[in-house]
Design a protein around this motif. Sequence first.
Motif, mmCIF file in Angstrom:
data_model
loop_
_atom_site.group_PDB
_atom_site.id
_atom_site.type_symbol
_atom_site.label_atom_id
_atom_site.label_comp_id
_atom_site.label_asym_id
_atom_site.label_seq_id
_atom_site.Cartn_x
_atom_site.Cartn_y
_atom_site.Cartn_z
ATOM 1 N N VAL A 141 0.610 -1.247 -0.068
ATOM 2 C CA VAL A 141 0.076 -0.050 0.099
ATOM 3 C C VAL A 141 0.866 1.372 -0.072
ATOM 4 O O VAL A 141 0.639 2.289 0.521
ATOM 5 C CB VAL A 141 -1.005 0.050 1.262
ATOM 6 N N GLN A 142 2.003 1.162 -0.546
ATOM 7 C CA GLN A 142 3.010 2.300 -0.488
ATOM 8 C C GLN A 142 2.532 3.548 -1.280
ATOM 9 O O GLN A 142 3.006 4.542 -0.765
ATOM 10 C CB GLN A 142 4.271 1.636 -1.293
ATOM 11 N N PHE A 143 1.436 3.397 -2.188
ATOM 12 C CA PHE A 143 1.123 4.539 -2.900
ATOM 13 C C PHE A 143 0.171 5.469 -1.935
ATOM 14 O O PHE A 143 0.479 6.595 -2.231
ATOM 15 C CB PHE A 143 0.201 3.947 -4.071
ATOM 16 N N PHE A 144 -0.220 4.851 -0.756
ATOM 17 C CA PHE A 144 -0.877 5.596 0.202
ATOM 18 C C PHE A 144 -0.298 6.005 1.220
ATOM 19 O O PHE A 144 -0.640 6.738 2.208
ATOM 20 C CB PHE A 144 -2.419 4.987 0.469
ATOM 21 N N LEU A 145 1.064 5.469 1.345
ATOM 22 C CA LEU A 145 1.837 5.740 2.709
ATOM 23 C C LEU A 145 2.801 7.010 2.314
ATOM 24 O O LEU A 145 3.367 7.564 3.164
ATOM 25 C CB LEU A 145 2.757 4.494 2.915
ATOM 26 N N GLY A 146 3.088 7.485 1.132
ATOM 27 C CA GLY A 146 3.898 8.449 0.869
ATOM 28 C C GLY A 146 3.792 8.881 -0.546
ATOM 29 O O GLY A 146 2.773 8.576 -1.431
ATOM 30 N N ALA A 147 4.784 9.694 -1.144
ATOM 31 C CA ALA A 147 4.638 10.314 -2.435
ATOM 32 C C ALA A 147 4.942 9.254 -3.458
ATOM 33 O O ALA A 147 5.501 8.484 -3.006
ATOM 34 C CB ALA A 147 5.837 11.563 -2.689
ATOM 35 N N PRO A 148 4.184 9.241 -4.397
ATOM 36 C CA PRO A 148 4.416 8.505 -5.697
ATOM 37 C C PRO A 148 5.875 8.293 -5.941
ATOM 38 O O PRO A 148 6.277 7.007 -6.557
ATOM 39 C CB PRO A 148 3.709 9.147 -6.948
ATOM 40 N N ASN A 149 6.804 9.216 -5.833
ATOM 41 C CA ASN A 149 8.251 9.136 -6.236
ATOM 42 C C ASN A 149 9.007 8.121 -5.200
ATOM 43 O O ASN A 149 10.426 8.106 -5.148
ATOM 44 C CB ASN A 149 9.035 10.321 -6.440
ATOM 45 N N THR A 150 8.086 7.473 -4.175
ATOM 46 C CA THR A 150 9.073 6.667 -3.241
ATOM 47 C C THR A 150 8.761 4.966 -3.685
ATOM 48 O O THR A 150 9.065 4.178 -2.867
ATOM 49 C CB THR A 150 8.796 7.080 -1.777
ATOM 50 N N GLN A 151 8.299 4.973 -4.906
ATOM 51 C CA GLN A 151 7.913 3.333 -5.271
ATOM 52 C C GLN A 151 9.087 2.704 -5.945
ATOM 53 O O GLN A 151 9.822 3.511 -6.591
ATOM 54 C CB GLN A 151 6.917 3.306 -6.019
ATOM 55 N N THR A 158 -0.856 0.516 -8.575
ATOM 56 C CA THR A 158 -2.376 -0.222 -8.896
ATOM 57 C C THR A 158 -2.516 -1.188 -7.896
ATOM 58 O O THR A 158 -3.702 -1.340 -7.560
ATOM 59 C CB THR A 158 -2.449 -0.705 -10.108
ATOM 60 N N LEU A 159 -1.588 -1.805 -7.406
ATOM 61 C CA LEU A 159 -1.508 -2.969 -6.409
ATOM 62 C C LEU A 159 -2.312 -2.393 -5.054
ATOM 63 O O LEU A 159 -2.793 -3.014 -4.277
ATOM 64 C CB LEU A 159 -0.518 -3.699 -6.363
ATOM 65 N N SER A 160 -1.997 -1.132 -4.789
ATOM 66 C CA SER A 160 -2.183 -0.313 -3.612
ATOM 67 C C SER A 160 -3.543 -0.118 -3.562
ATOM 68 O O SER A 160 -4.425 -0.513 -2.780
ATOM 69 C CB SER A 160 -1.534 1.021 -3.499
ATOM 70 N N TYR A 161 -4.215 0.023 -4.639
ATOM 71 C CA TYR A 161 -5.819 0.198 -4.794
ATOM 72 C C TYR A 161 -6.333 -1.168 -4.872
ATOM 73 O O TYR A 161 -7.569 -1.081 -4.157
ATOM 74 C CB TYR A 161 -5.852 0.789 -6.417
ATOM 75 N N GLU A 162 -5.638 -2.062 -5.462
ATOM 76 C CA GLU A 162 -6.319 -3.388 -5.363
ATOM 77 C C GLU A 162 -6.496 -4.126 -3.865
ATOM 78 O O GLU A 162 -7.487 -4.343 -3.478
ATOM 79 C CB GLU A 162 -5.527 -4.505 -6.103
ATOM 80 N N PHE A 265 -12.317 3.388 -7.802
ATOM 81 C CA PHE A 265 -12.942 2.471 -6.936
ATOM 82 C C PHE A 265 -14.441 2.418 -7.540
ATOM 83 O O PHE A 265 -14.776 1.373 -7.537
ATOM 84 C CB PHE A 265 -13.020 3.119 -5.503
ATOM 85 N N ALA A 266 -14.856 3.342 -7.984
ATOM 86 C CA ALA A 266 -16.215 3.191 -8.867
ATOM 87 C C ALA A 266 -16.074 2.135 -9.918
ATOM 88 O O ALA A 266 -17.329 1.436 -10.101
ATOM 89 C CB ALA A 266 -16.738 4.591 -9.625
ATOM 90 N N THR A 267 -14.877 2.064 -10.731
ATOM 91 C CA THR A 267 -14.857 0.909 -11.652
ATOM 92 C C THR A 267 -14.901 -0.364 -11.071
ATOM 93 O O THR A 267 -15.246 -1.462 -11.630
ATOM 94 C CB THR A 267 -13.406 1.271 -12.647
ATOM 95 N N MET A 268 -14.285 -0.633 -9.998
ATOM 96 C CA MET A 268 -14.219 -1.877 -9.215
ATOM 97 C C MET A 268 -15.572 -2.205 -8.978
ATOM 98 O O MET A 268 -16.184 -3.374 -8.991
ATOM 99 C CB MET A 268 -13.306 -1.917 -8.132
ATOM 100 N N PHE A 269 -16.387 -1.412 -8.197
ATOM 101 C CA PHE A 269 -17.779 -1.533 -7.866
ATOM 102 C C PHE A 269 -18.516 -1.847 -9.077
ATOM 103 O O PHE A 269 -19.538 -2.744 -8.953
ATOM 104 C CB PHE A 269 -18.468 -0.394 -6.811
#
Length: 432
Positions: A141-151, A158-162, A265-269
Amino acid sequence: MTKPDEVRVGPIAPGVVDVRSRGGRYEYLDALRGLAALAVVLQHCSELAWPAYARFSGTHFGAGMFGVFVFFVVSGFIIPASLERGRSLGAFWVGRFFRLFPLFWGCLIAAMILHSVGRFSLQAGLLADPGWHFATNATMVQFFLGAPNTQVIGVAWTLSYELVFYLFVSLLFLGGLNRRSVPLAVLAIGSIVAALFLPAAMVNGPDASLASRLMVVAATLAVAVFFARRAASSRSAAAAILLASIAVPLVLNQPGPSSYSAMIFATMFVGTVLYRMTAGEISTTLGWGVFGFAAFVIVGFKFVVEQPHWDPAIGAWIPWWKEAVTMACAYLLFAAALLLRRYSFPRPLLFLGRISFSLYLIHALVLGAIKPWTTSVLGIPAAWLTWFTWVLGSIALATLTYHAIEKPFHNLGRRLMTKMDARPRPETTPVA
């Protein structure tokens, strides 16, 4: 991304339609995943090989975004079926873990090793504190824990959203709301507009404040209390509080535009609604109606809100309709595959669907590890040699990692899940 083996679930109501399968796997779902993974790989290989393609994809049609949104619809379609087929919530998460994390962790380690020998570039933000950021990346869930440039691996956002979607589906399951897919999808679609007024990175972003953090705390408590009160037992209530305490702060800390996250998230639902339709739980009219409503809102939102803007990275103006067309095409591809599910699909696509998770992650390593050709060979331009080397190398290596890592851990996860399902459980059924 959802794992390809999950197409083994039975999301089609008996007697509704004859679905073509091969080896216990629905062909149309494997074909969708194969096309989606291939689109992402071709996007990244092509934009590096030819700068002109990067300008085209930025201004007209983004194959990578197209593939990613196909993945999101498939995830929404498959995950509820996987959770609801008589298994405990614990067994579901054991399955998630062994399907996703072994390969993901292997790729993280490989990326660090390649970086140490100068064959893979890490982003500047990550290098500022590599130990901490590697640990956050390992959570997925790294995308939600910091800036995108820390991946470590860029496509892993996308795995963070999953993973967060799994958390919310689990919450709905505990609260007995998992089958209310139509109102949930409509609510998620409506949140696309509402999210315009929601700031990004409300926990640790540069603009985060005491007020924003208090809002996160209040939202987390509200969701936790709501689902805990609906849970069937004290044990389920505790699990609901834990899941809410993780999921809500993560979503409210997403670093990008909130409306874009709402679209995901709307797309997933919406995918879940289509699953309910094919399972015979809702009418065809209602299912396709929600599907069309989502596509209409996304395109309309882009038309009203999105403004043409200059992208200095590619040196071109980005029109408002580029993302709208790309997302709409992903929706249409899924719809077409669903309507054609009684037919057989080409075997190469089915093969790519089977290895799609490996292909999605591995190609990022291949692009860094294999240097571009600098001269032509036998009259073949260097750019084409580079492109073919990257694409074929990614498929070959993904095939290897699928058989060496993915499949063995899949089998281990299934065995553990079977043992967990066989144990007597005093209470596992959520409220109706």
